[in-house]
Write a protein that holds these residues in place. Sequence first.
Motif, PDB file in Angstrom:
ATOM      1  N   VAL A 272       0.890  -1.237  -0.002  1.00 39.28           N
ATOM      2  CA  VAL A 272       0.061  -0.026  -0.051  1.00 39.28           C
ATOM      3  C   VAL A 272       0.979   1.226  -0.105  1.00 39.28           C
ATOM      4  CG1 VAL A 272      -1.367   1.470   1.493  1.00 39.28           C
ATOM      5  CG2 VAL A 272      -1.964  -1.095   1.040  1.00 39.28           C
ATOM      6  N   ILE A 273       1.850   1.335   0.878  1.00 43.92           N
ATOM      7  CA  ILE A 273       2.822   2.473   0.994  1.00 43.92           C
ATOM      8  C   ILE A 273       3.542   2.552  -0.360  1.00 43.92           C
ATOM      9  CG2 ILE A 273       4.661   3.485   2.093  1.00 43.92           C
ATOM     10  CD1 ILE A 273       2.008   3.395   3.616  1.00 43.92           C
ATOM     11  N   ARG A 274       3.958   1.577  -0.791  1.00 43.84           N
ATOM     12  CA  ARG A 274       4.682   1.562  -2.035  1.00 43.84           C
ATOM     13  C   ARG A 274       3.860   2.182  -3.185  1.00 43.84           C
ATOM     14  NH1 ARG A 274       5.522  -3.435  -6.442  1.00 43.84           N
ATOM     15  NH2 ARG A 274       3.588  -3.682  -5.704  1.00 43.84           N
ATOM     16  N   ARG A 275       2.404   2.098  -3.540  1.00 42.94           N
ATOM     17  CA  ARG A 275       1.763   2.492  -4.536  1.00 42.94           C
ATOM     18  C   ARG A 275       1.469   3.951  -4.092  1.00 42.94           C
ATOM     19  NH1 ARG A 275       2.239  -0.357  -8.279  1.00 42.94           N
ATOM     20  NH2 ARG A 275       1.864  -2.689  -8.235  1.00 42.94           N
ATOM     21  N   ARG A 276       1.393   4.328  -2.811  1.00 50.65           N
ATOM     22  CA  ARG A 276       1.079   5.904  -2.730  1.00 50.65           C
ATOM     23  C   ARG A 276       2.328   6.620  -3.042  1.00 50.65           C
ATOM     24  NH1 ARG A 276      -3.056   6.341   1.909  1.00 50.65           N
ATOM     25  NH2 ARG A 276      -4.978   5.040   1.172  1.00 50.65           N
ATOM     26  N   MET A 277       3.372   5.935  -2.541  1.00 45.63           N
ATOM     27  CA  MET A 277       4.847   6.831  -2.938  1.00 45.63           C
ATOM     28  C   MET A 277       5.064   6.938  -4.586  1.00 45.63           C
ATOM     29  SD  MET A 277       7.380   5.398  -0.011  1.00 45.63           S
ATOM     30  CE  MET A 277       8.617   6.484  -0.666  1.00 45.63           C
ATOM     31  N   GLN A 278       4.481   6.115  -5.186  1.00 48.17           N
ATOM     32  CA  GLN A 278       4.455   6.001  -6.627  1.00 48.17           C
ATOM     33  C   GLN A 278       3.744   7.155  -7.118  1.00 48.17           C
ATOM     34  OE1 GLN A 278       3.387   2.064  -7.955  1.00 48.17           O
ATOM     35  NE2 GLN A 278       5.518   1.095  -7.833  1.00 48.17           N
ATOM     36  N   TYR A 301       5.018  12.643   0.523  1.00 50.86           N
ATOM     37  CA  TYR A 301       5.850  11.909   1.441  1.00 50.86           C
ATOM     38  C   TYR A 301       7.182  12.064   1.395  1.00 50.86           C
ATOM     39  CZ  TYR A 301       1.592   9.628   0.943  1.00 50.86           C
ATOM     40  OH  TYR A 301       0.077   9.213   0.992  1.00 50.86           O
ATOM     41  N   ALA A 302       7.830  12.547   2.722  1.00 52.05           N
ATOM     42  CA  ALA A 302       9.447  12.568   2.758  1.00 52.05           C
ATOM     43  C   ALA A 302      10.170  11.359   2.723  1.00 52.05           C
ATOM     44  CB  ALA A 302       9.551  13.284   3.981  1.00 52.05           C
ATOM     45  N   GLY A 303       9.314  10.051   2.872  1.00 55.79           N
ATOM     46  CA  GLY A 303       9.918   8.865   2.693  1.00 55.79           C
ATOM     47  C   GLY A 303       8.974   7.847   3.228  1.00 55.79           C
ATOM     48  N   ARG A 309       3.208   7.156   8.524  1.00 59.40           N
ATOM     49  CA  ARG A 309       2.692   8.012   9.551  1.00 59.40           C
ATOM     50  C   ARG A 309       1.453   8.745   9.066  1.00 59.40           C
ATOM     51  NH1 ARG A 309       2.984  13.052  10.762  1.00 59.40           N
ATOM     52  NH2 ARG A 309       4.525  13.602   8.950  1.00 59.40           N
ATOM     53  N   LYS A 310       1.744   9.489   7.694  1.00 59.10           N
ATOM     54  CA  LYS A 310       0.532  10.266   7.487  1.00 59.10           C
ATOM     55  C   LYS A 310      -0.548   9.304   7.124  1.00 59.10           C
ATOM     56  CE  LYS A 310       3.290  14.216   5.578  1.00 59.10           C
ATOM     57  NZ  LYS A 310       3.595  14.853   4.410  1.00 59.10           N
ATOM     58  N   THR A 311      -0.372   8.124   6.532  1.00 57.65           N
ATOM     59  CA  THR A 311      -1.556   7.217   6.100  1.00 57.65           C
ATOM     60  C   THR A 311      -2.454   6.961   7.100  1.00 57.65           C
ATOM     61  OG1 THR A 311      -0.464   6.537   4.226  1.00 57.65           O
ATOM     62  CG2 THR A 311      -2.097   5.070   5.209  1.00 57.65           C
ATOM     63  N   VAL A 312      -1.384   6.418   8.182  1.00 57.78           N
ATOM     64  CA  VAL A 312      -2.391   6.041   9.453  1.00 57.78           C
ATOM     65  C   VAL A 312      -3.082   7.168  10.220  1.00 57.78           C
ATOM     66  CG1 VAL A 312      -2.122   4.969  11.907  1.00 57.78           C
ATOM     67  CG2 VAL A 312      -0.818   4.087   9.892  1.00 57.78           C
ATOM     68  N   HIS A 313      -2.118   8.607  10.239  1.00 63.38           N
ATOM     69  CA  HIS A 313      -2.815   9.638  10.837  1.00 63.38           C
ATOM     70  C   HIS A 313      -4.395   9.916  10.075  1.00 63.38           C
ATOM     71  CE1 HIS A 313      -2.961  13.489  12.717  1.00 63.38           C
ATOM     72  NE2 HIS A 313      -3.200  14.036  11.745  1.00 63.38           N
ATOM     73  N   HIS A 314      -3.946  10.130   8.968  1.00 67.22           N
ATOM     74  CA  HIS A 314      -5.405  10.648   8.105  1.00 67.22           C
ATOM     75  C   HIS A 314      -6.399   9.577   7.876  1.00 67.22           C
ATOM     76  CE1 HIS A 314      -3.697  14.535   7.230  1.00 67.22           C
ATOM     77  NE2 HIS A 314      -2.560  13.925   6.740  1.00 67.22           N
ATOM     78  N   LEU A 320      -3.785   0.745   5.674  1.00 68.97           N
ATOM     79  CA  LEU A 320      -2.816  -0.152   5.339  1.00 68.97           C
ATOM     80  C   LEU A 320      -3.133  -1.263   4.779  1.00 68.97           C
ATOM     81  CD1 LEU A 320      -0.411   0.409   8.519  1.00 68.97           C
ATOM     82  CD2 LEU A 320      -0.239   1.582   6.201  1.00 68.97           C
ATOM     83  N   TYR A 321      -4.545  -1.781   4.725  1.00 65.41           N
ATOM     84  CA  TYR A 321      -4.938  -3.065   4.279  1.00 65.41           C
ATOM     85  C   TYR A 321      -6.192  -2.821   3.345  1.00 65.41           C
ATOM     86  CZ  TYR A 321      -2.338  -5.751   7.574  1.00 65.41           C
ATOM     87  OH  TYR A 321      -1.126  -6.172   8.094  1.00 65.41           O
ATOM     88  N   LYS A 322      -6.108  -1.402   2.670  1.00 64.92           N
ATOM     89  CA  LYS A 322      -7.150  -1.378   1.652  1.00 64.92           C
ATOM     90  C   LYS A 322      -6.734  -2.162   0.434  1.00 64.92           C
ATOM     91  CE  LYS A 322      -8.737   3.395   2.529  1.00 64.92           C
ATOM     92  NZ  LYS A 322      -8.602   4.836   2.252  1.00 64.92           N
ATOM     93  N   GLY A 323      -7.962  -2.516  -0.063  1.00 64.68           N
ATOM     94  CA  GLY A 323      -7.376  -3.510  -1.406  1.00 64.68           C
ATOM     95  C   GLY A 323      -7.232  -4.919  -0.845  1.00 64.68           C
ATOM     96  N   LEU A 324      -6.917  -5.211   0.339  1.00 64.23           N
ATOM     97  CA  LEU A 324      -6.739  -6.550   0.810  1.00 64.23           C
ATOM     98  C   LEU A 324      -7.725  -7.703   0.191  1.00 64.23           C
ATOM     99  CD1 LEU A 324      -4.823  -8.365   2.271  1.00 64.23           C
ATOM    100  CD2 LEU A 324      -5.999  -7.944   4.328  1.00 64.23           C
ATOM    101  N   VAL A 325      -8.942  -7.238   0.317  1.00 65.87           N
ATOM    102  CA  VAL A 325     -10.108  -8.431  -0.207  1.00 65.87           C
ATOM    103  C   VAL A 325      -9.953  -8.855  -1.638  1.00 65.87           C
ATOM    104  CG1 VAL A 325     -12.425  -8.937  -0.397  1.00 65.87           C
ATOM    105  CG2 VAL A 325     -11.582  -7.769   1.629  1.00 65.87           C
ATOM    106  N   PRO A 326      -9.943  -7.969  -2.734  1.00 64.60           N
ATOM    107  CA  PRO A 326      -9.683  -8.132  -4.086  1.00 64.60           C
ATOM    108  C   PRO A 326      -8.323  -8.880  -4.261  1.00 64.60           C
ATOM    109  CG  PRO A 326      -9.838  -5.926  -4.058  1.00 64.60           C
ATOM    110  CD  PRO A 326     -10.206  -6.396  -2.719  1.00 64.60           C
TER     111      PRO A 326
END
Length: 351
Positions: A272-278, A301-303, A309-314, A320-326
């Motif tokens: 999930v974090i990889r996709r958002r950083m992309q 994102y600074a890194g 941190r920002k994903t969990v905060h907002h 962090l598990y969005k899209g896990l079902v499909p």
Amino acid sequence: MASEDVVGKSTGDSAVTTIVNLAEEAKLAREGVKAPGHAILSICKSLVAGGVAGGVSRTAVAPLERLKILLQVQNPHSIQYNGTIQGLKYIWKSEGFRGLFRGNGTNCARIVPNSAVKFFSYEQASSGILWLYRRQSGNEDAQITPVLRLGAGACAGIIAMSATYPMDMVRGRITVQTEKSPYQYRGMFNALGTVYREEGFRALYKGWLPSVIGVIPYVGLNFAVYESLKDWLVKSKPYGLVEDSELSVVTRLACGAVAGTVGQTVAYPLDVIRRRMQMVGWKDAASVVTGEGRSKAPLEYAGMIDAFRKTVHHEGFGALYKGLVPNSVKVVPSIAIAFVTYEFGRVTKND
């Protein structure tokens, strides 16, 4: 991830009990038996079988793969995709049949060399690790252990992912864009060139670090669980699943599905974090991309840690598990098909 894309192999007369064919060839060489042609043919078959396995398995689950990525990055305050069935129906209604497979061509162009390199790297790594293990233990008949398999799988995953990462990066963006996107990438090469010109070479490797970290448990556990599960079934023969030391296609499919499920569950937050950083730095990001508050502009994102941190905060830990079902639904056919396609592609290597 590197997604995302993991398969196993079996070789020799007892195909379900060993993955060290190159080590066997080295043993023959020590005994004075030369087989250079066999070794070259083995490498070629491994590369081709790996590439075909990856392409077939990815195309089979392309709609679920696209929906997973859309769920991972969509703005939580402007939700368009709400669940697997609703999401697939929405894509079909808004973009038609082609929308279900948007980005699949780029994904196949990436996964074929990725899968081929991964298979070949796994063979080389497992062979080298087994050779070192036998030297260290002094036991020439020692077999590779689950821990060593995990190490070989992790090495193979990192090598393959790094070699093809720019294609994965642009594939993520092509998958996210819709008919309403301000700018349309016209394909993989156009996307690669555009990102390079507008954002620089480093942009092609955005999200690489979480991918590397995630590939260790994902790929490593896939190989380790798959091979170890097969070995256990052959040795214990539970419920009559094994006859004459051979696993049926259905049993191998089940082994691949279990291996894929274990690996993806452990590594999913990093995907999930990889996709958002992309998506960071993409000025023409589609309106579905995650934003801060009610903004549709993507977060900066600074890194990797900042992205977590920002994903969990907002959005909370559940983001962090969005899209896990499909993703879980697609893992069963995707990984299983890849395992079996590869093994059947390799079955004639010793003929």
